[in-house]
Design a protein around this motif. Structure first.
Motif, PDB file in Angstrom:
ATOM      1  N   HIS A 177       0.856  -1.186   0.000  1.00 37.93           N
ATOM      2  CA  HIS A 177       0.000   0.000   0.000  1.00 37.93           C
ATOM      3  C   HIS A 177       0.887   1.230   0.000  1.00 37.93           C
ATOM      4  O   HIS A 177       1.956   1.229   0.615  1.00 37.93           O
ATOM      5  N   PHE A 226       0.703   5.601   0.501  1.00 37.93           N
ATOM      6  CA  PHE A 226      -0.093   6.736   0.957  1.00 37.93           C
ATOM      7  C   PHE A 226       0.755   7.992   0.826  1.00 37.93           C
ATOM      8  O   PHE A 226       1.786   8.106   1.480  1.00 37.93           O
ATOM      9  N   ILE A 248      -3.976  13.208   3.606  1.00 37.33           N
ATOM     10  CA  ILE A 248      -3.556  12.216   2.611  1.00 37.33           C
ATOM     11  C   ILE A 248      -3.935  12.787   1.253  1.00 37.33           C
ATOM     12  O   ILE A 248      -5.062  13.212   1.047  1.00 37.33           O
TER      13      ILE A 248
END
Length: 82
Positions: free
Chosen positions: A58, A60, A81
């Motif tokens: 993942h 971010f 974010i």
């Protein structure tokens, strides 16, 4: 280790991580289970990369914030974010 990503508005992610790459102000650094305790500011526009214990990755992109690292826990407190 447990990985948590939070902003002032919400709890973004909670994952079982094998590895986390943190975009610190002084440069990127990696965190694995058992890492020494550390608090770091985040580089604005940096990318937090998390590899789960299952191998799933993942990413971010974060604005400024902080990372709190402990032996079995990583918490990233980001302003937002992107």
């Amino acid at each position: 280790m447990k990985f948590n990503l939070l902003t002032p508005a919400k709890h973004v992610a909670e994952l079982d991580a094998a590895y986390v790459n943190i975009p610190g102000d002084a440069g990127d650094f990696g965190v694995r289970p058992g890492h020494m305790p550390l608090v770091s500011t985040l580089r604005e526009g940096g990318t937090v990369e998390v590899t789960e214990t299952t191998g799933t990755k993942h990413t971010f992109k974060v604005t400024a914030g902080f990372a709190d690292i402990r032996a079995d826990d990583v918490t990233v407190l980001a302003e937002a974010i992107q």
